[in-house]
Design an enzyme around this catalytic site. Structure first.
Site, PDB file in Angstrom:
ATOM      1  N   LEU A 236      25.901  51.281  48.749  1.00 36.54           N
ATOM      2  CA  LEU A 236      25.099  50.255  48.824  1.00 36.54           C
ATOM      3  C   LEU A 236      24.519  49.470  47.685  1.00 36.54           C
ATOM      4  CD1 LEU A 236      25.438  49.631  51.935  1.00 36.54           C
ATOM      5  CD2 LEU A 236      22.859  49.854  51.995  1.00 36.54           C
ATOM      6  N   ASP A 237      23.925  50.516  46.681  1.00 41.35           N
ATOM      7  CA  ASP A 237      23.384  49.792  45.738  1.00 41.35           C
ATOM      8  C   ASP A 237      23.898  49.790  44.206  1.00 41.35           C
ATOM      9  OD1 ASP A 237      21.077  48.449  44.705  1.00 41.35           O
ATOM     10  OD2 ASP A 237      19.945  50.194  44.047  1.00 41.35           O
TER      11      ASP A 237
END
Length: 198
Positions: free
Chosen positions: A66-67
């Site tokens: 996700l990041d």
């Protein structure tokens, strides 16, 4: 970390895994794809797989990153070797912005992943604006002046805050997020996450 602090929580997590209600893996931990070496990414997958086997469960077969702020061209090749055929991410598509959310990510060797980018506008921010407890802030300051970690981002604070969440507000955000983002996803699968970038 939380499981080490709270053995009863560890047992609850293990029960959820055993009951098939919580999928874990495929990674040992989230990683920035451009910081470690390629070997470290592979070892992260190996350790994640090992931990899943220790808990008698199969690793989630999705690349959930996700990041990250970009993705190496060989990522499909690496993940395919762990029988992972999909990628879910929220960053790393700066050149096209919000216009492309679903595509085939193909590596130079021909390996590919079905890739989906999460939409921030579809996320529902469970801790930021969905609680009704009087006196609780409607934001979570991170590095501003006067930041006091004991009042904000501690595990205890978030646990207390979660007791006062507006569930109907979350449901409304969830439905509106799906409706407003459905046109980006030709497959009909609209990925949503709880929170912001994590």
């Amino acid at each position: 970390y939380i499981m080490e602090r709270d053995r009863s929580l560890a047992e609850k997590v293990k029960r959820l895994i055993a009951d098939g209600k919580l999928k874990i893996g495929p990674f040992y931990t989230q990683f920035d794809e451009f910081l470690p070496s390629g070997e470290n990414i592979i070892k992260n997958c190996l350790w994640g797989d090992r931990k899943c086997r220790e808990l008698n469960t199969e690793a989630m077969k999705a690349g959930y990153l996700l990041d990250n702020f970009g993705h190496p061209a060989q990522l499909p090749q690496v993940l395919n070797n762990f029988n992972i055929k999909s990628l879910f991410f929220s960053r790393g598509m700066c050149e096209v912005g919000d216009n492309v959310k679903e595509f085939v990510f193909r590596a130079p060797d021909g390996s590919d992943l079905a890739a989906q980018s999460f939409s921030y506008s579809a996320s529902f921010k469970i801790y930021e604006n969905n609680h009704s407890r009087p006196g609780m802030p409607n934001y979570l300051p991170y590095y501003n002046e006067g930041f006091r970690p004991q009042e904000y981002l501690t595990y205890e604070y978030l646990t207390d805050l979660s007791k006062h969440v507006d569930h109907e507000g979350i449901a409304r955000q969830f439905i509106e997020g799906v409706k407003s983002n459905a046109h980006f996803y030709p497959s009909g699968i609209v990925p949503l996450f709880v929170g912001a970038d994590h």
